[in-house]
Write a protein that holds these residues in place. Structure first.
Motif, short mmCIF file in Angstrom:
data_model
loop_
_atom_site.label_atom_id
_atom_site.label_comp_id
_atom_site.label_asym_id
_atom_site.label_seq_id
_atom_site.Cartn_x
_atom_site.Cartn_y
_atom_site.Cartn_z
N ARG A 1 12.34 11.62 11.22
CA ARG A 1 12.75 12.49 10.08
C ARG A 1 13.45 13.87 10.50
O ARG A 1 13.38 14.15 11.58
N MET A 2 14.21 14.29 9.59
CA MET A 2 14.61 15.72 9.51
C MET A 2 14.69 16.04 8.28
O MET A 2 14.74 15.55 7.30
N GLN A 3 14.61 17.70 8.28
CA GLN A 3 14.75 18.10 6.81
C GLN A 3 16.08 18.91 6.96
O GLN A 3 16.72 19.40 7.81
N VAL A 4 16.90 18.56 5.67
CA VAL A 4 18.18 19.10 5.63
C VAL A 4 18.28 19.83 4.22
O VAL A 4 18.17 19.51 3.26
N SER A 5 18.23 21.15 4.18
CA SER A 5 18.36 21.94 3.15
C SER A 5 17.22 21.69 2.14
O SER A 5 17.44 21.38 0.79
N GLY A 6 16.04 21.43 2.59
CA GLY A 6 14.96 20.95 1.87
C GLY A 6 14.74 19.48 1.64
O GLY A 6 13.74 19.13 0.92
N VAL A 7 15.59 18.78 1.88
CA VAL A 7 15.63 17.14 1.41
C VAL A 7 14.95 16.54 2.77
O VAL A 7 15.63 16.59 3.95
N THR A 8 13.96 15.36 2.86
CA THR A 8 13.58 14.83 3.95
C THR A 8 14.48 13.45 4.05
O THR A 8 14.95 13.01 3.08
N VAL A 9 14.96 13.58 5.26
CA VAL A 9 16.05 12.67 5.70
C VAL A 9 15.54 11.53 6.74
O VAL A 9 14.90 12.33 7.79
N ALA A 10 15.56 10.02 6.49
CA ALA A 10 14.97 9.43 7.41
C ALA A 10 16.27 8.76 8.26
O ALA A 10 17.31 8.59 7.66
N ILE A 11 15.95 8.85 9.46
CA ILE A 11 16.99 8.29 10.55
C ILE A 11 16.57 7.08 11.01
O ILE A 11 15.60 6.75 11.58
N THR A 12 17.24 5.97 11.00
CA THR A 12 16.94 4.73 11.43
C THR A 12 17.65 4.33 12.64
O THR A 12 18.74 4.77 12.99
N ILE A 13 17.29 3.07 13.22
CA ILE A 13 18.45 2.69 14.45
C ILE A 13 19.69 2.37 13.93
O ILE A 13 20.40 2.39 14.74
N ASN A 14 19.90 1.93 12.80
CA ASN A 14 21.16 1.82 12.06
C ASN A 14 21.87 2.92 11.58
O ASN A 14 23.26 2.67 11.11
N THR A 15 21.41 4.29 11.62
CA THR A 15 22.00 5.15 11.24
C THR A 15 23.18 5.68 12.01
O THR A 15 22.94 5.81 13.38
N LEU A 16 24.43 5.76 11.63
CA LEU A 16 25.77 6.25 12.51
C LEU A 16 25.67 7.55 12.42
O LEU A 16 25.68 8.32 11.27
N ILE A 17 26.01 8.23 13.52
CA ILE A 17 25.91 9.68 13.66
C ILE A 17 27.26 9.98 14.39
O ILE A 17 27.82 9.36 15.31
#
Length: 506
Positions: free
Chosen positions: A361-377
Motif C-alpha cells: 500500500r501507499m498513500q497518495v494525496s490522501g487516497v489509499t493505493v494498492a500496489i500488486t505484482i502486476n502494477t507497471l511502474i
C-alpha cells in the motif's frame, strides 16, 4: 480470483529461493512431487500471454517468472535475442512451470514478436487526457494511459513531423481491425530496428480479397503482394492462404503496397491441455449462441462453471474490454475457468504521502493505493541501465514527496475503498505540491463532504447537485475532482460530473 502478494514475491527474489521451490512437471494443468523429501511445492505447466510489467527476470500477468534457465536469451522473429532488449509493456508469451497460486514460475521459453512495425504516417497525443493514436502501414493504433511509449524525442515533436519516425508496436487487435497498443517504441526513420533489412514493415491481421492469379490479398485495407514471399510456421506455402486466415506479414512498402518477404500463420503456440493465462482486449462482440469471444486471436469458450470476477457477466463481454482469462486449452479452444476484468475505471494524480511495501500500500494525496505484482511502474525518464530494469528498484524508488500519475481500478473490501494501481508513472514536473486530481465514483456524500476511494473532501465552493453516492449494488456518480490540502484536510477546487456509460474499460 487469486490475489498475488507483492511483498512475498519481492522477498523471494531477494532471497533467491524461487529456484528451489518450483518443481518441473509434465502434463498441462497437472501437478506432481518428486516423491523424495516431501517438502517440494507442486507446480503446473502452461503458457502465460500478456504485457511485461517488470524485470529482474520477467513479470507477466501478475506472475514472477524466473528466467535463469534461459541465460538471458529470448525467442523472437523481429531481431531481438536478449531479455535485456525487452521493454515494459511488450506482450510476451512465456512457457513455464508455476506454483498453484500463480505467484511464481520458472520460464522454459520467453517469446516476443512485434504486432506492427514500420514508418509513421500519422501521430497524435493529448498529454492532458493521456490518449492518442498513430498510423503505420495504413493500420490505426489507439494509445491510452496504459500504453508504454518509449521515444527518443518528446511526443509533441513526433506529432509535429510523424514522417520523420518509425515505430515498433506491441498491441491487441480489436474487432474493427484497429489495434490497442500496450507498447510503442519510436525512433528516427533512419534508425532502423534490429533485423529490419528487407522486412522493415510488419503487419498482423486477417486476410481478405485473396486473388491467387495476381498473388495479392489485403489486410484491413492494406494491399499485400506475396509473389516473392517465403512461408513459415503453420503455412506450407501459398496454397494454404485463405480469406479469414490470421497472418503476420513482413516486407517493405512500395507505392502503398506491402511487398511480402515472409508470411507466417498466427499460431497461438499453445499445446493441447495447456494450462493457460492470457490478458488483453476482447476483439469483437461476444457470441451469445456459442458462448465464445476472441482474445489475442484465441477463441475463449465460456462454460457453466466459468467464474467471473469484479461483477462481470457474459452480457458485459464486449469489444475492447480488457480482461484476463485463466483456463485450459483443448482442441483449439481456451475453456475459461476464471475471467477477470482488468480495465481501468479510476485515475489519480498527486503527491506520495507514505509507502508501506509490507502491506502493498501507499498513500497518495490522501487516497489509499494498492500496489500488486502486476502494477507497471514507469518514469518520465526511464533509462536502460541494469538498476532501472529491476522490479526491486522500481518498488524501492517509490518515495514520499514524489508526484505520480496512477491509472487503475476502484476497489473496496472490509478495510474500505481504495485504488488498485495498474500503472504508476513518476513525474519530473511536480507542479504545486498540494494540487491533486482524482477521477472515480462517489462512495459517500453529505451536504458538506464527499468521499471517494476512502478520501473525504470538503465541498469548498462547488455544488453537489446531481451527485449520488453508492447504494447497494448501484454505483455512485462518476466525477473528476481537482483538490488541494487545506487546514489539515482536503478541499475541492473544481468538480465535474463525467458522462456515464456502460464501458467498464474506460
Amino acid at each position: 480470483m487469486k490475489r498475488n502478494n507483492l511483498a512475498v514475491a519481492v522477498k523471494m527474489i531477494l532471497a533467491g529461493t524461487l529456484a528451489t521451490t518450483l518443481v518441473a512437471c509434465g502434463g498441462g494443468g497437472g501437478s506432481s512431487s518428486d516423491g523424495g523429501s516431501g517438502d517440494t511445492t507442486a507446480s503446473a505447466s502452461g503458457t502465460s500471454v500478456g504485457p511485461v510489467s517488470g524485470f529482474g527476470s520477467v513479470y507477466v500477468n501478475g506472475t514472477y517468472f524466473n528466467t535463469d534457465d534461459l541465460g538471458g536469451s529470448i525467442t523472437s522473429d523481429d531481431g531481438l535475442s536478449l531479455e535485456s532488449e525487452l521493454e515494459k509493456g511488450m506482450i510476451l508469451q512465456v512457457k513455464a512451470d508455476w506454483d498453484d497460486d500463480r505467484n511464481e514460475g520458472r520460464a522454459s521459453r520467453v517469446e516476443y514478436d512485434d504486432t506492427l512495425r514500420g514508418a509513421l504516417t500519422a501521430f497524435t497525443w493529448d498529454e492532458v487526457e493521456n490518449t492518442g493514436s498513430l498510423t503505420v502501414a495504413g493500420q490505426t493504433v489507439v494509445l491510452d494511459g496504459r500504453t508504454v511509449i518509449k521515444s527518443v524525442d518528446d511526443l509533441a515533436t513526433v506529432a509535429g513531423a510523424p514522417a520523420n519516425y518509425r515505430v515498433r508496436v506491441s498491441a491487441w487487435r480489436q474487432g474493427d481491425g484497429s489495434f490497442r497498443a500496450s507498447f510503442v517504441g519510436i525512433r528516427p526513420v533512419a534508425d532502423r530496428f534490429t533485423g529490419d533489412d528487407e522486412r522493415e514493415t510488419e503487419v498482423e491481421g486477417v486476410i481478405a480479397d485473396l486473388d491467387r492469379d495476381t498473388r495479392t490479398f489485403t489486410i484491413n485495407g492494406l494491399q499485400v503482394d506475396y509473389q516473392l514471399a517465403e512461408f513459415d510456421d503453420d503455412l506450407d506455402g501459398a496454397d494454404d492462404l485463405r480469406d479469414g486466415l490470421v497472418v503476420e506479414v513482413e516486407g517493405y512498402l512500395s507505392q502503398g503496397v506491402l511487398m511480402a518477404r515472409e508470411i507466417e500463420g498466427d499460431d497461438d503456440g499453445f499445446d493441447n491441455d495447456d494450462d493457460v493465462e492470457i490478458s488483453g482486449a476482447i476483439a469483437g462482440d461476444y457470441d451469445a449462441n456459442t458462448h465464445q469471444f476472441m482474445l489475442n486471436g484465441v477463441t475463449v469458450q465460456v462454460a457453466n462453471g466459468t467464474e467471473f470476477d469484479d461483477g462481470l457477466g457474459e452480457d458485459q463481454l464486449t469489444d475492447g474490454l480488457f480482461v484476463k482469462v485463466e483456463g485450459e486449452y483443448r482442441d483449439g479452444l481456451l475453456y475459461a475457468e476464471e475471467i477477470e476484468a482488468q480495465g481501468g475505471d479510476a485515475e489519480l494524480e498527486g503527491m506520495i504521502d507514505s509507502v508501506n511495501l509490507a502491506d502493498d500500500r501507499m498513500q497518495v494525496s490522501g487516497v489509499t493505493v494498492a500496489i500488486t505484482i502486476n502494477t507497471l511502474i514507469e518514469d518520465d525518464d526511464d533509462d536502460d541501465d541494469d538498476d532501472a530494469r529491476s522490479r526491486t528498484r522500481d518498488l524501492e524508488s517509490l518515495a514520499p514527496g514524489q508526484y505520480v500519475e496512477i491509472e487503475g481500478r476502484q476497489r473496496s473490501d472490509d478495510s474500505g475503498s481504495y485504488l488498485e494501481a495498474f500503472k504508476i508513472e513518476r513525474e519530473d514536473d511536480d507542479g504545486e505540491d498540494d494540487d491533486a486530481e482524482v477521477e472515480g465514483r462517489v462512495d459517500e456524500i453529505t451536504s458538506d463532504t464527499l468521499t471517494i476511494m476512502g478520501l473525504t473532501l470538503n465541498r469548498g465552493r462547488v455544488s453537489f447537485d446531481g451527485i449520488q453516492a453508492r447504494t447497494g449494488d448501484t454505483d455512485g456518480t462518476e466525477v473528476e475532482i481537482d483538490y488541494k490540502a487545506a487546514n489539515g484536510g482536503y478541499v475541492i477546487t473544481e468538480l465535474e460530473i463525467e458522462e456515464d456509460d456502460d464501458d467498464t474499460d474506460e
